[in-house]
Scaffold this motif. Structure first.
Motif, PDB file in Angstrom:
ATOM      1  N   UNK A 231       0.818  -1.225   0.000  1.00 52.42           N
ATOM      2  CA  UNK A 231       0.000   0.000   0.000  1.00 52.42           C
ATOM      3  C   UNK A 231       0.845   1.266   0.000  1.00 52.42           C
ATOM      4  N   UNK A 232       2.114   1.168   0.421  1.00 54.83           N
ATOM      5  CA  UNK A 232       2.975   2.350   0.470  1.00 54.83           C
ATOM      6  C   UNK A 232       3.320   2.871  -0.926  1.00 54.83           C
ATOM      7  N   UNK A 233       3.293   1.970  -1.910  1.00 53.59           N
ATOM      8  CA  UNK A 233       3.680   2.391  -3.259  1.00 53.59           C
ATOM      9  C   UNK A 233       2.637   2.035  -4.311  1.00 53.59           C
ATOM     10  N   UNK A 234       1.499   1.488  -3.888  1.00 53.05           N
ATOM     11  CA  UNK A 234       0.466   1.101  -4.851  1.00 53.05           C
ATOM     12  C   UNK A 234      -0.917   1.332  -4.259  1.00 53.05           C
ATOM     13  N   UNK A 235      -1.823   1.781  -5.123  1.00 49.33           N
ATOM     14  CA  UNK A 235      -3.205   1.997  -4.682  1.00 49.33           C
ATOM     15  C   UNK A 235      -4.001   0.698  -4.705  1.00 49.33           C
ATOM     16  N   UNK A 236      -3.421  -0.333  -5.324  1.00 54.47           N
ATOM     17  CA  UNK A 236      -4.123  -1.611  -5.450  1.00 54.47           C
ATOM     18  C   UNK A 236      -3.793  -2.506  -4.257  1.00 54.47           C
ATOM     19  N   UNK A 237      -4.276  -2.116  -3.116  1.00 59.96           N
ATOM     20  CA  UNK A 237      -4.025  -2.883  -1.892  1.00 59.96           C
ATOM     21  C   UNK A 237      -5.313  -2.999  -1.099  1.00 59.96           C
ATOM     22  N   UNK A 238      -5.416  -4.061  -0.358  1.00 62.10           N
ATOM     23  CA  UNK A 238      -6.571  -4.283   0.518  1.00 62.10           C
ATOM     24  C   UNK A 238      -6.425  -3.350   1.718  1.00 62.10           C
ATOM     25  N   UNK A 239      -7.248  -2.313   1.776  1.00 64.35           N
ATOM     26  CA  UNK A 239      -7.086  -1.288   2.804  1.00 64.35           C
ATOM     27  C   UNK A 239      -7.283  -1.837   4.210  1.00 64.35           C
ATOM     28  N   UNK A 240      -8.228  -2.737   4.388  1.00 64.50           N
ATOM     29  CA  UNK A 240      -8.472  -3.290   5.720  1.00 64.50           C
ATOM     30  C   UNK A 240      -7.291  -4.129   6.179  1.00 64.50           C
ATOM     31  N   UNK A 241      -6.798  -4.983   5.282  1.00 65.25           N
ATOM     32  CA  UNK A 241      -5.650  -5.823   5.634  1.00 65.25           C
ATOM     33  C   UNK A 241      -4.404  -4.969   5.822  1.00 65.25           C
ATOM     34  N   UNK A 242      -4.258  -3.920   5.001  1.00 66.32           N
ATOM     35  CA  UNK A 242      -3.108  -3.027   5.124  1.00 66.32           C
ATOM     36  C   UNK A 242      -3.134  -2.276   6.454  1.00 66.32           C
ATOM     37  N   UNK A 243      -4.330  -1.924   6.935  1.00 71.07           N
ATOM     38  CA  UNK A 243      -4.435  -1.233   8.231  1.00 71.07           C
ATOM     39  C   UNK A 243      -3.931  -2.127   9.347  1.00 71.07           C
ATOM     40  N   UNK A 244      -4.284  -3.403   9.307  1.00 71.80           N
ATOM     41  CA  UNK A 244      -3.776  -4.357  10.296  1.00 71.80           C
ATOM     42  C   UNK A 244      -2.265  -4.492  10.164  1.00 71.80           C
ATOM     43  N   UNK A 245      -1.793  -4.545   8.913  1.00 69.30           N
ATOM     44  CA  UNK A 245      -0.357  -4.640   8.673  1.00 69.30           C
ATOM     45  C   UNK A 245       0.389  -3.419   9.145  1.00 69.30           C
ATOM     46  N   UNK A 246      -0.266  -2.253   9.111  1.00 72.66           N
ATOM     47  CA  UNK A 246       0.385  -1.030   9.586  1.00 72.66           C
ATOM     48  C   UNK A 246       0.743  -1.121  11.054  1.00 72.66           C
TER      49      UNK A 246
ATOM     50  N   UNK B 198       8.731   2.309  -4.884  1.00 78.04           N
ATOM     51  CA  UNK B 198       8.471   1.303  -5.928  1.00 78.04           C
ATOM     52  C   UNK B 198       9.735   0.831  -6.619  1.00 78.04           C
ATOM     53  N   UNK B 199      10.890   0.998  -5.968  1.00 74.22           N
ATOM     54  CA  UNK B 199      12.147   0.454  -6.481  1.00 74.22           C
ATOM     55  C   UNK B 199      12.527  -0.706  -5.580  1.00 74.22           C
ATOM     56  N   UNK B 200      12.587  -1.905  -6.151  1.00 70.41           N
ATOM     57  CA  UNK B 200      12.777  -3.102  -5.346  1.00 70.41           C
ATOM     58  C   UNK B 200      13.972  -3.893  -5.829  1.00 70.41           C
ATOM     59  N   UNK B 201      14.846  -4.238  -4.901  1.00 69.34           N
ATOM     60  CA  UNK B 201      16.050  -4.982  -5.251  1.00 69.34           C
ATOM     61  C   UNK B 201      15.746  -6.445  -5.536  1.00 69.34           C
ATOM     62  N   UNK B 202      14.801  -7.014  -4.798  1.00 65.80           N
ATOM     63  CA  UNK B 202      14.469  -8.431  -4.952  1.00 65.80           C
ATOM     64  C   UNK B 202      13.050  -8.650  -5.473  1.00 65.80           C
ATOM     65  N   UNK B 203      12.420  -7.587  -5.926  1.00 66.89           N
ATOM     66  CA  UNK B 203      11.061  -7.698  -6.447  1.00 66.89           C
ATOM     67  C   UNK B 203      10.037  -7.139  -5.473  1.00 66.89           C
ATOM     68  N   UNK B 204       9.012  -6.455  -6.015  1.00 67.44           N
ATOM     69  CA  UNK B 204       8.022  -5.816  -5.162  1.00 67.44           C
ATOM     70  C   UNK B 204       6.649  -6.434  -5.226  1.00 67.44           C
ATOM     71  N   UNK B 205       6.514  -7.591  -5.865  1.00 66.82           N
ATOM     72  CA  UNK B 205       5.212  -8.257  -5.847  1.00 66.82           C
ATOM     73  C   UNK B 205       5.017  -8.937  -4.490  1.00 66.82           C
ATOM     74  N   UNK B 206       3.809  -9.347  -4.200  1.00 63.85           N
ATOM     75  CA  UNK B 206       3.487  -9.890  -2.873  1.00 63.85           C
ATOM     76  C   UNK B 206       4.307 -11.143  -2.542  1.00 63.85           C
ATOM     77  N   UNK B 207       4.531 -11.990  -3.536  1.00 62.20           N
ATOM     78  CA  UNK B 207       5.286 -13.214  -3.279  1.00 62.20           C
ATOM     79  C   UNK B 207       6.734 -12.895  -2.896  1.00 62.20           C
ATOM     80  N   UNK B 208       7.346 -11.961  -3.626  1.00 62.15           N
ATOM     81  CA  UNK B 208       8.728 -11.593  -3.325  1.00 62.15           C
ATOM     82  C   UNK B 208       8.826 -10.892  -1.970  1.00 62.15           C
ATOM     83  N   UNK B 209       7.847 -10.021  -1.669  1.00 59.36           N
ATOM     84  CA  UNK B 209       7.860  -9.330  -0.389  1.00 59.36           C
ATOM     85  C   UNK B 209       7.663 -10.311   0.768  1.00 59.36           C
ATOM     86  N   UNK B 210       6.798 -11.286   0.576  1.00 54.10           N
ATOM     87  CA  UNK B 210       6.594 -12.267   1.632  1.00 54.10           C
ATOM     88  C   UNK B 210       7.871 -13.066   1.890  1.00 54.10           C
TER      89      UNK B 210
END
Length: 288
Positions: free
Chosen positions: A195-210, A239-251
């Protein structure tokens, strides 16, 4: 033995006695010019092996009576080149990189020398054009973990990153949260980072993640995710990612962390080469 010679009826020439499907090979002598050429090549080959390095031995090759060596010739050429540019190399070592102007002869020399160093030592990881790859930083942008000023780049080149050979190496280590956070917390904090770099995020889940982020990650990445260069903590909102910024890479990053290592080039290169490659990298357009 002449009684057993077989003569070809059509040509009157003796045959070799070989026959293939009724076709027999004539035993014509080789041309004299060919024989003499062959003998001369044998003589030349013997002379070459005596005069020049030729025969491989256990620990090296025979040296040859002339003492000729391509390695020695290259070393002499390098020494001559270094002698011609000695004043520029000394000037580069003594220069204040922070105030060096791109219009200076010293800067142009640094770029030219640094380009050669980069191609030989750095392009294997950062790419021939310095655009990097997954796990290897792009040196063309302004996203520098420990700073992109010329002095900062030179320090990173000189001492490296997270290596165990230089006590002054840049060092940071992200903990692996696989056993520290639940699967739900990891999923939530990943969504918050997205959510920090994309508007396409689940806001409720992101709030918990915050909330998880504030408790576990903000100490290094700051409350707004902008990172801390002094700690080597990347900005998570650009939005600059060394190892990838998709959800799988971030996880994967959150669960198991990352630990890229860069050698300490100050132990392998001269100070002039370290500074030259830093000037070159800075001149590519990245840095600051």
């Amino acid at each position: 033995m002449s009684d057993h010679k077989k003569i070809d009826d059509a040509t009157g020439v003796e045959t070799t006695g070989h026959s293939w499907d009724g076709i027999e090979e004539l035993n014509n002598p080789l041309p004299r010019w060919w024989l003499w050429t062959f003998y001369l090549t044998i003589i030349w080959g013997i002379g070459y092996t005596i005069a020049y390095p030729a025969w491989p031995m256990i620990s090296g090759a025979t040296g040859g009576v002339l003492g000729w060596s391509t390695r020695a010739n290259v070393a002499a050429d390098i020494e001559a080149h270094e002698a011609r540019n000695a004043d520029l190399a000394i000037g580069l070592v003594e220069a204040d990189l922070a105030v060096m102007s791109s219009s200076d002869d010293l800067h142009r020399y640094g770029v030219a020398r640094g380009a050669a160093v980069f191609r030989a030592q750095c392009s294997q990881c950062h790419g021939s054009g310095a655009a990097g790859a997954r796990g290897y930083p792009n040196l063309l942008d302004d996203d520098w973990l420990w700073g992109g000023a010329m002095d900062d780049i030179a320090y990173s080149v000189r001492h490296g990153i997270r290596n165990d050979t230089d006590i002054d190496a840049r060092y940071s280590e992200m903990p692996a949260f696989d056993e520290m956070l639940s699967d739900g917390e990891i999923e939530a904090v990943v969504e918050y980072v997205v959510s920090l770099s994309s508007a396409e995020a689940d806001s409720a889940l992101a709030a918990t993640g915050g909330e998880v982020f504030a408790a576990q990650c903000a100490a290094c990445h700051m409350e707004d995710g902008s990172g801390d260069r002094g700690l080597g903590a990347p900005n998570l909102g650009d939005a600059i990612w060394l190892y990838g910024g998709d959800r799988a890479a971030l996880e994967e990053t959150v669960r198991y962390a990352r630990f890229g290592v860069m050698p300490a080039w100050g132990q392998r290169l001269s100070e002039a080469d370290v500074r030259a490659v830093s000037v070159y990298v800075h001149a590519l357009g990245g840095g600051e």
